[in-house]
Design a protein around this motif. Structure first.
Motif, mmCIF file in Angstrom:
data_model
loop_
_atom_site.group_PDB
_atom_site.id
_atom_site.type_symbol
_atom_site.label_atom_id
_atom_site.label_comp_id
_atom_site.label_asym_id
_atom_site.label_seq_id
_atom_site.Cartn_x
_atom_site.Cartn_y
_atom_site.Cartn_z
ATOM 1 N N SER A 13 -19.252 -102.281 22.887
ATOM 2 C CA SER A 13 -18.488 -101.040 22.768
ATOM 3 C C SER A 13 -19.415 -99.826 22.881
ATOM 4 O O SER A 13 -19.109 -98.857 23.579
ATOM 5 N N SER A 14 -20.547 -99.897 22.235
ATOM 6 C CA SER A 14 -21.524 -98.803 22.302
ATOM 7 C C SER A 14 -22.164 -98.706 23.680
ATOM 8 O O SER A 14 -22.376 -97.605 24.187
ATOM 9 N N VAL A 15 -22.482 -99.842 24.285
ATOM 10 C CA VAL A 15 -23.056 -99.839 25.639
ATOM 11 C C VAL A 15 -22.105 -99.148 26.594
ATOM 12 O O VAL A 15 -22.511 -98.289 27.391
ATOM 13 N N LYS A 16 -20.821 -99.504 26.534
ATOM 14 C CA LYS A 16 -19.816 -98.898 27.419
ATOM 15 C C LYS A 16 -19.731 -97.395 27.213
ATOM 16 O O LYS A 16 -19.621 -96.634 28.172
ATOM 17 N N LEU A 17 -19.779 -96.960 25.965
ATOM 18 C CA LEU A 17 -19.688 -95.536 25.657
ATOM 19 C C LEU A 17 -20.878 -94.760 26.229
ATOM 20 O O LEU A 17 -20.721 -93.681 26.789
ATOM 21 N N ILE A 18 -22.061 -95.335 26.130
ATOM 22 C CA ILE A 18 -23.284 -94.639 26.538
ATOM 23 C C ILE A 18 -23.587 -94.797 28.021
ATOM 24 O O ILE A 18 -23.970 -93.839 28.690
ATOM 25 N N ALA A 19 -23.419 -95.995 28.551
ATOM 26 C CA ALA A 19 -23.892 -96.277 29.913
ATOM 27 C C ALA A 19 -22.834 -96.855 30.847
ATOM 28 O O ALA A 19 -23.130 -97.158 31.993
ATOM 29 N N MET A 65 -19.647 -99.870 31.509
ATOM 30 C CA MET A 65 -19.626 -101.333 31.404
ATOM 31 C C MET A 65 -20.512 -101.958 32.466
ATOM 32 O O MET A 65 -20.305 -101.750 33.658
ATOM 33 N N PRO A 66 -21.515 -102.725 32.046
ATOM 34 C CA PRO A 66 -22.400 -103.372 33.019
ATOM 35 C C PRO A 66 -21.726 -104.550 33.722
ATOM 36 O O PRO A 66 -20.784 -105.138 33.196
ATOM 37 N N GLU A 67 -22.238 -104.879 34.883
ATOM 38 C CA GLU A 67 -21.756 -106.077 35.571
ATOM 39 C C GLU A 67 -22.620 -107.270 35.169
ATOM 40 O O GLU A 67 -23.694 -107.103 34.597
ATOM 41 N N LYS A 68 -22.119 -108.453 35.459
ATOM 42 C CA LYS A 68 -22.816 -109.702 35.119
ATOM 43 C C LYS A 68 -23.215 -109.705 33.640
ATOM 44 O O LYS A 68 -24.362 -109.912 33.271
ATOM 45 N N TYR A 69 -22.223 -109.479 32.788
ATOM 46 C CA TYR A 69 -22.431 -109.258 31.364
ATOM 47 C C TYR A 69 -21.310 -109.975 30.617
ATOM 48 O O TYR A 69 -20.144 -109.737 30.894
ATOM 49 N N GLU A 70 -21.674 -110.827 29.695
ATOM 50 C CA GLU A 70 -20.694 -111.608 28.935
ATOM 51 C C GLU A 70 -20.890 -111.392 27.435
ATOM 52 O O GLU A 70 -22.031 -111.254 26.976
ATOM 53 N N VAL A 71 -19.799 -111.390 26.706
ATOM 54 C CA VAL A 71 -19.819 -111.219 25.253
ATOM 55 C C VAL A 71 -19.263 -112.476 24.594
ATOM 56 O O VAL A 71 -18.207 -112.973 25.000
ATOM 57 N N GLY A 122 -30.665 -100.292 21.754
ATOM 58 C CA GLY A 122 -31.619 -99.788 22.748
ATOM 59 C C GLY A 122 -32.079 -100.870 23.702
ATOM 60 O O GLY A 122 -32.222 -100.642 24.912
ATOM 61 N N MET A 123 -32.314 -102.067 23.183
ATOM 62 C CA MET A 123 -32.727 -103.200 24.022
ATOM 63 C C MET A 123 -31.688 -103.500 25.091
ATOM 64 O O MET A 123 -32.021 -103.709 26.259
ATOM 65 N N VAL A 124 -30.449 -103.553 24.669
ATOM 66 C CA VAL A 124 -29.374 -103.950 25.576
ATOM 67 C C VAL A 124 -29.157 -102.891 26.657
ATOM 68 O O VAL A 124 -29.037 -103.215 27.846
ATOM 69 N N ILE A 125 -29.134 -101.629 26.259
ATOM 70 C CA ILE A 125 -28.915 -100.561 27.246
ATOM 71 C C ILE A 125 -30.043 -100.520 28.266
ATOM 72 O O ILE A 125 -29.802 -100.492 29.476
ATOM 73 N N GLU A 126 -31.284 -100.521 27.795
ATOM 74 C CA GLU A 126 -32.404 -100.436 28.735
ATOM 75 C C GLU A 126 -32.463 -101.655 29.653
ATOM 76 O O GLU A 126 -32.681 -101.527 30.853
ATOM 77 N N THR A 127 -32.248 -102.825 29.111
ATOM 78 C CA THR A 127 -32.277 -104.041 29.921
ATOM 79 C C THR A 127 -31.164 -104.040 30.949
ATOM 80 O O THR A 127 -31.376 -104.367 32.121
#
Length: 144
Positions: free
Chosen positions: A18-24, A26-32, A96-101
């Motif tokens: 949810s935070s990743v989507k808000l900041i950057a 929704m990434p592709e090739k990404y599973e939750v 931070g790890m998830v967004i940068e990666t």
């Protein structure tokens, strides 16, 4: 592209996402994969395997987990040892790890280097703030 799986206790994965989507976005090739109270470890394993199957066309997968030694971490490690895909498991994940990666996957193709970068970013993101006397210098600058 290197795939990403986010997993952890409760709704850790969906919360970080949810935070990743808000900041950057929704990434592709990404599973939750959330590990909720109703799930057994077998349920978690099944959900993680399905997430990995969804990323089968990736050039490796990095699995971000919450607590080192917890069920999501241990199950991810066990799966990584059984599967043919290149899977790297990281524990102690922060936002931070998830967004940068996620953003760096566009120009980094080496899963090991990307995972090393994620760990360094995660370490750099943890600080202890100590209040000192306020000055104009400390108040300047843009925030996030």
């Amino acid at each position: 592209m290197i795939g990403i799986v986010i997993t952890g206790h409760g709704n850790f994965g969906s919360g970080i996402t949810s935070s990743v989507k808000l900041i950057a976005g929704m990434p592709e090739k990404y599973e939750v994969v959330d590990f909720v109270q109703e799930d057994s470890v077998e349920d978690l394993e099944s959900k993680l395997n399905k997430a990995i199957d969804n990323l089968k066309d990736c050039d490796g997968i990095i699995m971000f987990t919450d607590l080192v030694g917890g069920s999501p971490f241990k199950t991810s490690v066990e799966i990584s040892m059984k599967r043919d895909e290149k899977i790297i498991v990281l524990g102690g994940t922060n936002l931070g790890m998830v967004i940068e990666t996620s953003m760096a996957r566009g120009f980094m193709e080496d899963a090991e280097a990307l995972a090393d970068m994620a760990v360094n970013t995660g370490k750099d993101q943890v600080i202890k703030y100590t209040y000192t006397e306020r000055s104009e210098e400390t108040l300047e600058g843009d925030g996030i």
